[in-house]
Design a protein around this motif. Structure first.
Motif, PDB file in Angstrom:
ATOM      1  N   LEU A 186       0.821  -1.206   0.000  1.00  0.00           N
ATOM      2  CA  LEU A 186       0.000   0.000   0.000  1.00  0.00           C
ATOM      3  C   LEU A 186       0.859   1.262   0.000  1.00  0.00           C
ATOM      4  CD1 LEU A 186      -3.038   0.578   0.023  1.00  0.00           C
ATOM      5  CD2 LEU A 186      -2.907   0.806   2.503  1.00  0.00           C
ATOM      6  N   ALA A 187       1.990   1.209   0.686  1.00  0.00           N
ATOM      7  CA  ALA A 187       2.872   2.378   0.778  1.00  0.00           C
ATOM      8  C   ALA A 187       3.416   2.796  -0.584  1.00  0.00           C
ATOM      9  CB  ALA A 187       4.017   2.089   1.733  1.00  0.00           C
ATOM     10  N   GLU A 188       3.478   1.874  -1.524  1.00  0.00           N
ATOM     11  CA  GLU A 188       3.963   2.209  -2.867  1.00  0.00           C
ATOM     12  C   GLU A 188       3.081   3.258  -3.537  1.00  0.00           C
ATOM     13  OE1 GLU A 188       4.198  -1.409  -5.057  1.00  0.00           O
ATOM     14  OE2 GLU A 188       5.828  -2.242  -3.839  1.00  0.00           O
ATOM     15  N   GLN A 189       1.794   3.309  -3.148  1.00  0.00           N
ATOM     16  CA  GLN A 189       0.865   4.290  -3.719  1.00  0.00           C
ATOM     17  C   GLN A 189       0.742   5.544  -2.847  1.00  0.00           C
ATOM     18  OE1 GLN A 189      -0.112   3.230  -6.657  1.00  0.00           O
ATOM     19  NE2 GLN A 189       0.846   1.254  -6.195  1.00  0.00           N
ATOM     20  N   ARG A 196       3.809  13.221   8.210  1.00  0.00           N
ATOM     21  CA  ARG A 196       5.130  12.877   8.758  1.00  0.00           C
ATOM     22  C   ARG A 196       4.929  12.364  10.175  1.00  0.00           C
ATOM     23  NH1 ARG A 196      10.536  13.053   8.333  1.00  0.00           N
ATOM     24  NH2 ARG A 196      11.720  13.315  10.266  1.00  0.00           N
ATOM     25  N   PHE A 197       5.312  11.112  10.384  1.00  0.00           N
ATOM     26  CA  PHE A 197       5.180  10.475  11.693  1.00  0.00           C
ATOM     27  C   PHE A 197       6.480  10.644  12.473  1.00  0.00           C
ATOM     28  CE2 PHE A 197       1.707   7.084  10.694  1.00  0.00           C
ATOM     29  CZ  PHE A 197       0.870   8.086  10.234  1.00  0.00           C
ATOM     30  N   PRO A 198       6.423  10.603  13.797  1.00  0.00           N
ATOM     31  CA  PRO A 198       7.645  10.729  14.607  1.00  0.00           C
ATOM     32  C   PRO A 198       8.595   9.556  14.401  1.00  0.00           C
ATOM     33  CG  PRO A 198       5.776  10.112  15.977  1.00  0.00           C
ATOM     34  CD  PRO A 198       5.211  10.434  14.631  1.00  0.00           C
ATOM     35  N   ARG A 199       9.861   9.809  14.649  1.00  0.00           N
ATOM     36  CA  ARG A 199      10.903   8.761  14.647  1.00  0.00           C
ATOM     37  C   ARG A 199      11.232   8.483  16.118  1.00  0.00           C
ATOM     38  NH1 ARG A 199       8.888  10.156   9.837  1.00  0.00           N
ATOM     39  NH2 ARG A 199      10.269   9.702   8.082  1.00  0.00           N
ATOM     40  N   PRO A 200      10.540   7.538  16.745  1.00  0.00           N
ATOM     41  CA  PRO A 200      10.609   7.394  18.208  1.00  0.00           C
ATOM     42  C   PRO A 200      11.996   7.030  18.734  1.00  0.00           C
ATOM     43  CG  PRO A 200       9.405   5.568  17.207  1.00  0.00           C
ATOM     44  CD  PRO A 200       9.617   6.572  16.140  1.00  0.00           C
ATOM     45  N   MET A 201      12.352   7.672  19.845  1.00  0.00           N
ATOM     46  CA  MET A 201      13.576   7.415  20.593  1.00  0.00           C
ATOM     47  C   MET A 201      14.850   7.678  19.797  1.00  0.00           C
ATOM     48  SD  MET A 201      12.551   4.112  22.969  1.00  0.00           S
ATOM     49  CE  MET A 201      13.943   4.361  24.086  1.00  0.00           C
ATOM     50  N   THR A 202      14.761   8.529  18.774  1.00  0.00           N
ATOM     51  CA  THR A 202      15.958   8.883  18.015  1.00  0.00           C
ATOM     52  C   THR A 202      16.551  10.215  18.469  1.00  0.00           C
ATOM     53  OG1 THR A 202      14.628   9.928  16.279  1.00  0.00           O
ATOM     54  CG2 THR A 202      15.196   7.601  15.978  1.00  0.00           C
ATOM     55  N   THR A 231      -5.893   8.122   1.464  1.00  0.00           N
ATOM     56  CA  THR A 231      -5.480   8.375   2.847  1.00  0.00           C
ATOM     57  C   THR A 231      -4.871   7.122   3.461  1.00  0.00           C
ATOM     58  OG1 THR A 231      -7.160  10.083   3.176  1.00  0.00           O
ATOM     59  CG2 THR A 231      -6.274   9.023   5.156  1.00  0.00           C
ATOM     60  N   ARG A 232      -5.477   5.990   3.198  1.00  0.00           N
ATOM     61  CA  ARG A 232      -4.938   4.725   3.702  1.00  0.00           C
ATOM     62  C   ARG A 232      -3.513   4.503   3.181  1.00  0.00           C
ATOM     63  NH1 ARG A 232      -8.550   0.581   5.009  1.00  0.00           N
ATOM     64  NH2 ARG A 232      -9.969   1.442   3.450  1.00  0.00           N
ATOM     65  N   SER A 233      -3.310   4.779   1.894  1.00  0.00           N
ATOM     66  CA  SER A 233      -1.981   4.622   1.294  1.00  0.00           C
ATOM     67  C   SER A 233      -0.984   5.616   1.874  1.00  0.00           C
ATOM     68  CB  SER A 233      -2.061   4.802  -0.225  1.00  0.00           C
ATOM     69  OG  SER A 233      -2.892   3.827  -0.815  1.00  0.00           O
ATOM     70  N   ASP A 234      -1.433   6.859   2.083  1.00  0.00           N
ATOM     71  CA  ASP A 234      -0.547   7.891   2.623  1.00  0.00           C
ATOM     72  C   ASP A 234      -0.116   7.555   4.049  1.00  0.00           C
ATOM     73  OD1 ASP A 234      -0.842   9.214   0.232  1.00  0.00           O
ATOM     74  OD2 ASP A 234      -2.324  10.654   0.996  1.00  0.00           O
ATOM     75  N   ILE A 235      -1.027   7.015   4.855  1.00  0.00           N
ATOM     76  CA  ILE A 235      -0.682   6.618   6.225  1.00  0.00           C
ATOM     77  C   ILE A 235       0.279   5.441   6.209  1.00  0.00           C
ATOM     78  CG2 ILE A 235      -1.611   5.613   8.350  1.00  0.00           C
ATOM     79  CD1 ILE A 235      -4.092   7.358   7.942  1.00  0.00           C
ATOM     80  N   ALA A 236       0.038   4.480   5.320  1.00  0.00           N
ATOM     81  CA  ALA A 236       0.952   3.336   5.206  1.00  0.00           C
ATOM     82  C   ALA A 236       2.349   3.810   4.831  1.00  0.00           C
ATOM     83  CB  ALA A 236       0.423   2.348   4.174  1.00  0.00           C
ATOM     84  N   ARG A 237       2.426   4.780   3.912  1.00  0.00           N
ATOM     85  CA  ARG A 237       3.716   5.317   3.495  1.00  0.00           C
ATOM     86  C   ARG A 237       4.403   6.032   4.656  1.00  0.00           C
ATOM     87  NH1 ARG A 237       6.389   7.138  -1.245  1.00  0.00           N
ATOM     88  NH2 ARG A 237       8.408   7.927  -0.547  1.00  0.00           N
ATOM     89  N   ALA A 238       3.659   6.848   5.381  1.00  0.00           N
ATOM     90  CA  ALA A 238       4.251   7.594   6.491  1.00  0.00           C
ATOM     91  C   ALA A 238       4.710   6.656   7.608  1.00  0.00           C
ATOM     92  CB  ALA A 238       3.242   8.602   7.035  1.00  0.00           C
TER      93      ALA A 238
END
Length: 337
Positions: A186-189, A196-202, A231-238
């Protein structure tokens, strides 16, 4: 030395035969994905029963493919942990029974040691020492490896393992099981710049991981936006980008701290194409090397158990007649060869 390997720690039945002179002779795998997908995850009792049904037929198929008679077997290796206790007991009982009947030694193998050593089955295996990133449904660890059994765990997950986070996020998004491949497709689309999701503990020192909050962030994002396919694809990508970036940041950090130039990546999540691309860029920039098992050996399999078992049998290790399994088994508690 010719060794049978039996893997039954979770939802895949694997059997293989490894020969110290000829290499891997044959391997077979039966996946329980279709059995568990209707439940959105592994049902332990169903997994155990399916191992009972599938292990012996698969063993016969692999023996025939390898053109190996029972008399040619010198040892039997089986996964003793970590994993689901019922599933582990199936492989342990069959492995011990086979070894006793043939009059050959049996050896209990740590599941994650199998994953860690799986790249040794490739044409270009890594030399010791190296750093290993172990990423699967149940584990996320950074390990310094000086040799077989000489392991120092440098970092691990404080909550969900990365594969578990993929599965749970996929379920939130209404995707299938297992979640890793579903999110990757799904992320391919997906559009890379929408979320932009957080990069935890970095943003703090250390080599530990945390993916539970990232999973919650994905759920909240899904709830706050229109539930359409883009939206589903965008969340999978993020989500995937955040996971991959987090692991790459930690790998860069561990290579810098240890001064080592070889990175092994193993476990089911190591098959992720985006992760491989990112780590290829990272190791090239650091003048380092990265090693993987072939895609078929990223997921659970009997070949890695046969090889790990061979290394320990070759060193003289044996199991007593009484046997047991270890659903929890620290990797750094193993005996170094």
């Amino acid at each position: 030395m010719r060794v049978v390997g039996i893997e039954s720690s979770c939802d895949e039945t694997g059997v293989a035969i490894y020969d110290s002179e000829e290499g891997l002779l044959a391997d077979g795998l039966y996946s329980q994905v279709t059995l568990h997908e209707q439940y959105g995850g592994v049902v332990p009792e169903l997994a155990s029963r399916d191992h009972v049904r599938k292990t012996l037929p698969l063993l016969r198929e692999v023996m025939a493919e390898a053109q190996t008679s029972a008399a040619a077997i010198d040892g039997v290796a089986y996964t003793a942990g970590p994993g689901l206790v019922g599933a582990l007991l199936v492989g342990a009982a069959i492995g011990h029974g086979m070894a006793w009947a043939l009059g050959v030694p049996a050896i209990a193998v740590h599941h994650m040691e199998g994953h860690l050593l799986a790249p040794m089955l490739e044409a270009k295996p890594p030399a010791f020492p190296f750093v290993a990133l172990l990423v699967s449904g149940g584990h996320t660890q950074l390990v310094r490896v000086e040799g077989v059994g000489a392991y120092e765990v440098l970092g691990g997950t404080v909550d969900d393992a990365v594969g578990e986070a993929f599965d749970k996020t996929a379920k939130m998004l209404g995707l299938g099981y297992p979640g890793g491949p579903a999110i990757a497709r799904l992320a391919e689309q997906g559009r890379p710049d929408r979320f932009r999701f957080p990069r935890p503990m970095t943003n703090r020192p250390g080599l530990d991981f945390s993916f539970s909050g990232l999973k919650t962030f994905a759920l909240n994002t899904w709830r706050e936006h229109r539930h359409d396919e883009q939206t589903r694809s965008d969340i999978a990508r993020a989500f995937q980008d955040a996971v991959v970036d987090t692991m790459a940041i930690k790998c860069k950090r561990v290579l810098g701290q240890t001064g080592l130039k070889r990175l092994v990546v193993a476990g089911g999540v190591s098959a992720n194409v985006t992760l491989r691309q990112r780590l290829a860029e990272l190791t090239h920039a650091l003048n380092a090397e990265v090693f993987y098992p072939r895609p078929a050996f990223c997921t659970d399999n009997g070949a890695m158990i046969a090889y790990a078992g061979f290394r320990r049998l070759e060193a003289g290790q044996r199991e007593p007649l009484a046997f047991g399994v270890k659903p929890r088994w620290p990797l750094d508690s193993l005996r170094a060869l």
